[in-house]
Motif scaffolding. Structure first.
Motif, short mmCIF file in Angstrom:
data_model
loop_
_atom_site.label_atom_id
_atom_site.label_comp_id
_atom_site.label_asym_id
_atom_site.label_seq_id
_atom_site.Cartn_x
_atom_site.Cartn_y
_atom_site.Cartn_z
N GLY A 241 19.17 -15.08 24.84
CA GLY A 241 18.46 -13.85 24.55
C GLY A 241 19.41 -12.83 23.99
O GLY A 241 20.56 -13.15 23.71
N PRO A 242 18.98 -11.63 23.78
CA PRO A 242 17.75 -11.03 24.27
C PRO A 242 16.54 -11.31 23.38
O PRO A 242 16.67 -11.55 22.19
N TYR A 243 15.39 -11.28 24.03
CA TYR A 243 14.10 -11.33 23.37
C TYR A 243 13.36 -10.06 23.77
O TYR A 243 13.79 -9.35 24.68
N ASN A 244 12.26 -9.80 23.10
CA ASN A 244 11.52 -8.57 23.35
C ASN A 244 10.11 -8.85 23.85
O ASN A 244 9.48 -9.81 23.42
N ALA A 245 9.66 -8.00 24.74
CA ALA A 245 8.28 -8.05 25.23
C ALA A 245 7.84 -6.62 25.51
O ALA A 245 8.62 -5.67 25.38
N LEU A 246 6.60 -6.49 25.88
CA LEU A 246 6.04 -5.20 26.25
C LEU A 246 5.61 -5.26 27.70
O LEU A 246 4.97 -6.24 28.13
N LEU A 247 5.96 -4.25 28.47
CA LEU A 247 5.56 -4.16 29.87
C LEU A 247 4.53 -3.06 29.99
O LEU A 247 4.80 -1.90 29.64
N VAL A 248 3.35 -3.44 30.44
CA VAL A 248 2.26 -2.49 30.63
C VAL A 248 2.09 -2.30 32.13
O VAL A 248 1.96 -3.27 32.88
N GLN A 249 2.09 -1.06 32.58
CA GLN A 249 1.89 -0.75 33.99
C GLN A 249 0.84 0.35 34.09
O GLN A 249 0.76 1.22 33.21
N GLY A 250 0.05 0.28 35.13
CA GLY A 250 -0.96 1.32 35.28
C GLY A 250 -1.85 1.09 36.46
O GLY A 250 -1.63 0.21 37.29
N ASP A 251 -2.90 1.91 36.51
CA ASP A 251 -3.90 1.78 37.55
C ASP A 251 -4.85 0.66 37.16
O ASP A 251 -5.21 0.51 35.99
N ALA A 252 -5.25 -0.12 38.14
CA ALA A 252 -6.13 -1.26 37.90
C ALA A 252 -7.55 -0.76 37.65
O ALA A 252 -8.37 -0.70 38.54
#
Length: 137
Positions: free
Chosen positions: A74-85
């Motif tokens: 790596g490195p590789y890239n991603a997106l992290l989504v966090q929030g209220d369910a």
């Protein structure tokens, strides 16, 4: 918590798929002060597992993985989504990427059981910046 979307780096390490492999890798990193945002493990061959490590601090992971004799890719890239369910939160993320003609080739998520979630979105490296822009980051 409002929806939070972040760019994240991740690294792969391939290990022999045997009892305790995850424990050995994770404990070696924890003992060296590596904080992970996320971790995934999948089989990658008849006797191999591939661990994806999403570090809070990539430089710390790189230095400490070397010290632990882990051969990272790596490195590789991603997106992290966090929030209220909330109902439809992930559909909204997918809709924005679909409308931007972004190919999501893998994703995974989990709720914390108390009303929040975390979700990893993998897009093609050549579409990463476009995906981030479509999601407002």
């Amino acid at each position: 918590m409002a929806l939070k979307i972040s760019r994240v780096e991740y690294y792969y390490v391939n290990v022999r798929d045997e009892l305790g492999a995850g424990y050995r890798v994770l404990s070696a990193l924890a003992e060296r002060g590596v904080d992970l945002l996320a971790f995934t493990a999948v089989p990658s061959g008849p006797a191999t597992a591939q661990f994806a490590l999403f570090p809070d601090d990539p430089n710390t992971l790189l230095a400490e993985a070397r010290a632990a004799a882990l051969d990272l890719d790596g490195p590789y890239n991603a997106l992290l989504v966090q929030g209220d369910a909330e109902l439809g939160a992930l559909a909204g993320v997918h809709e924005r990427l679909f409308e931007a003609n972004i190919d999501i080739y893998a994703s995974m998520g989990v709720t914390d059981g108390r009303g929040a979630f975390g979700y990893l979105v993998y897009v093609r490296e050549d579409q990463y910046d476009q995906a981030a822009a479509a999601l407002g980051i």
